[in-house]
Design a protein around this motif. Structure first.
Motif, mmCIF file in Angstrom:
data_model
loop_
_atom_site.group_PDB
_atom_site.id
_atom_site.type_symbol
_atom_site.label_atom_id
_atom_site.label_comp_id
_atom_site.label_asym_id
_atom_site.label_seq_id
_atom_site.Cartn_x
_atom_site.Cartn_y
_atom_site.Cartn_z
ATOM 1 N N ASP A 160 0.591 -1.363 0.301
ATOM 2 C CA ASP A 160 -0.066 -0.032 0.195
ATOM 3 C C ASP A 160 0.947 1.457 0.111
ATOM 4 O OD1 ASP A 160 1.038 0.279 2.433
ATOM 5 O OD2 ASP A 160 -0.548 0.204 3.687
ATOM 6 N N LEU A 161 0.644 2.495 -0.031
ATOM 7 C CA LEU A 161 0.591 3.668 -0.023
ATOM 8 C C LEU A 161 1.821 4.277 0.699
ATOM 9 C CD1 LEU A 161 -2.236 5.900 -1.503
ATOM 10 C CD2 LEU A 161 0.404 5.167 -2.756
ATOM 11 N N ILE A 162 0.844 3.926 2.233
ATOM 12 C CA ILE A 162 2.148 3.773 3.370
ATOM 13 C C ILE A 162 3.352 2.812 3.070
ATOM 14 C CG2 ILE A 162 2.450 4.234 5.784
ATOM 15 C CD1 ILE A 162 0.502 5.621 4.708
ATOM 16 N N ASP A 163 3.181 1.539 2.884
ATOM 17 C CA ASP A 163 4.704 0.827 2.511
ATOM 18 C C ASP A 163 5.259 1.423 1.628
ATOM 19 O OD1 ASP A 163 3.760 -0.976 5.169
ATOM 20 O OD2 ASP A 163 2.446 -2.125 3.720
ATOM 21 N N GLN A 164 4.663 2.056 1.008
ATOM 22 C CA GLN A 164 5.474 2.490 -0.437
ATOM 23 C C GLN A 164 6.605 3.733 -0.119
ATOM 24 O OE1 GLN A 164 2.983 3.611 -3.312
ATOM 25 N NE2 GLN A 164 3.205 1.321 -3.747
ATOM 26 N N ALA A 165 5.850 4.611 1.376
ATOM 27 C CA ALA A 165 6.483 5.430 1.444
ATOM 28 C C ALA A 165 7.554 5.474 2.768
ATOM 29 C CB ALA A 165 5.506 6.858 2.350
ATOM 30 N N ILE A 166 7.396 4.784 3.273
ATOM 31 C CA ILE A 166 8.414 3.147 4.306
ATOM 32 C C ILE A 166 9.614 3.380 4.032
ATOM 33 C CG2 ILE A 166 8.662 1.853 5.910
ATOM 34 C CD1 ILE A 166 6.299 2.681 6.769
ATOM 35 N N ALA A 167 9.602 2.361 2.445
ATOM 36 C CA ALA A 167 10.460 2.453 1.301
ATOM 37 C C ALA A 167 11.704 3.681 1.056
ATOM 38 C CB ALA A 167 10.127 1.178 0.619
ATOM 39 N N PHE A 168 10.510 4.248 0.571
ATOM 40 C CA PHE A 168 11.244 5.075 -0.096
ATOM 41 C C PHE A 168 11.947 6.624 0.834
ATOM 42 C CE2 PHE A 168 10.825 9.605 -1.929
ATOM 43 C CZ PHE A 168 11.083 9.249 -3.067
ATOM 44 N N GLU A 169 11.647 6.083 2.457
ATOM 45 C CA GLU A 169 12.690 7.129 2.684
ATOM 46 C C GLU A 169 13.803 6.236 3.881
ATOM 47 O OE1 GLU A 169 11.932 9.663 4.506
ATOM 48 O OE2 GLU A 169 10.140 10.468 3.577
ATOM 49 N N LYS A 170 13.092 4.905 3.435
ATOM 50 C CA LYS A 170 14.610 4.008 3.756
ATOM 51 C C LYS A 170 15.672 4.302 2.696
ATOM 52 C CE LYS A 170 12.453 0.344 6.520
ATOM 53 N NZ LYS A 170 12.035 -0.819 6.472
ATOM 54 N N SER A 230 22.282 14.429 9.073
ATOM 55 C CA SER A 230 20.786 15.314 9.795
ATOM 56 C C SER A 230 19.859 15.105 9.014
ATOM 57 C CB SER A 230 20.763 16.847 10.146
ATOM 58 O OG SER A 230 21.940 16.991 10.804
ATOM 59 N N LEU A 231 19.888 15.100 7.590
ATOM 60 C CA LEU A 231 18.424 14.956 7.116
ATOM 61 C C LEU A 231 18.381 13.269 6.561
ATOM 62 C CD1 LEU A 231 19.996 17.285 4.012
ATOM 63 C CD2 LEU A 231 18.207 17.288 5.155
ATOM 64 N N ALA A 232 19.415 12.380 7.141
ATOM 65 C CA ALA A 232 18.949 10.988 6.762
ATOM 66 C C ALA A 232 18.082 10.992 8.118
ATOM 67 C CB ALA A 232 20.799 10.664 7.037
ATOM 68 N N GLU A 233 18.705 11.509 8.946
ATOM 69 C CA GLU A 233 17.910 11.251 11.122
ATOM 70 C C GLU A 233 16.403 11.489 10.578
ATOM 71 O OE1 GLU A 233 17.443 9.870 14.369
ATOM 72 O OE2 GLU A 233 19.096 10.037 13.561
ATOM 73 N N ASP A 234 16.119 12.871 10.040
ATOM 74 C CA ASP A 234 14.905 13.022 9.363
ATOM 75 C C ASP A 234 14.335 12.300 8.951
ATOM 76 O OD1 ASP A 234 15.045 15.678 10.548
ATOM 77 O OD2 ASP A 234 14.806 16.981 8.958
ATOM 78 N N GLU A 235 14.823 11.391 7.810
ATOM 79 C CA GLU A 235 14.405 10.487 7.314
ATOM 80 C C GLU A 235 13.976 9.541 7.705
ATOM 81 O OE1 GLU A 235 13.439 11.419 3.918
ATOM 82 O OE2 GLU A 235 14.528 12.910 3.612
ATOM 83 N N LEU A 236 14.610 8.997 9.378
ATOM 84 C CA LEU A 236 14.495 7.786 10.180
ATOM 85 C C LEU A 236 13.164 8.802 10.869
ATOM 86 C CD1 LEU A 236 17.654 7.088 11.096
ATOM 87 C CD2 LEU A 236 16.065 5.962 9.698
#
Length: 161
Positions: free
Chosen positions: A2-12, A36-42
């Protein structure tokens, strides 16, 4: 998926991108910004997982931008041309801008597809944060190409909020 799982994969992927590039740059300020940007992605992953699980209470923008501004202030005081020392910075900034632009577009698209107003609002907030990241990187690229006092730039001030 689903979209949320895709977004999680995108953030990873975004997190890994920033960490990989942070490991390659020699400039300590740019390294700090990328980390810092990597931390924001987490943080985004954490919020998305809560959204998926139905346990998200509220979204708060990360403190990363304030920390980045402090690092920039220090770097500019020490060396107003701190970015000029590393010619690879340009390609790193351009690549990072593309990541953030894609993220913003992805979250904006996902927000429009949401039935829940709370989920839509949450995804719009992440899109806005990705946009703030984009403009930070754009300002750094502009500063790299034409050194000026980045900290007095109106766009930087706006996106710091």
């Amino acid at each position: 998926m689903d979209l949320i799982d895709q977004a999680i994969a995108f953030e990873k992927e975004g997190h890994q991108f920033f960490m990989d590039h942070a490991a390659r740059v020699s400039n300590p300020t740019v390294k700090f910004i990328l980390e810092s940007l990597a931390e924001d992605e987490l943080k985004h992953i954490e919020y998305l997982e809560k959204l998926r699980d139905g346990s998200l209470k509220e979204y708060q923008a990360s403190p990363g931008m304030k920390n980045i501004k402090n690092a920039l202030e220090k770097a500019v005081k020490q060396n107003p041309h701190f970015l000029a020392d590393d010619p690879s910075i340009r390609s790193v900034l351009e690549s990072a801008m593309a990541v953030e632009q894609n993220a913003k577009e992805q979250y904006t698209k996902e927000a429009l597809a949401q039935q829940s107003p709370e989920n839509r609002e949450f995804l719009e907030k992440i899109a806005k944060e990705e946009d703030r990241h984009y403009w930070l990187l754009k300002n750094l690229l502009d500063f790299y190409e034409n050194p000026k006092n980045i900290l007095e730039d109106q766009e930087f001030q706006y996106y710091e909020l």
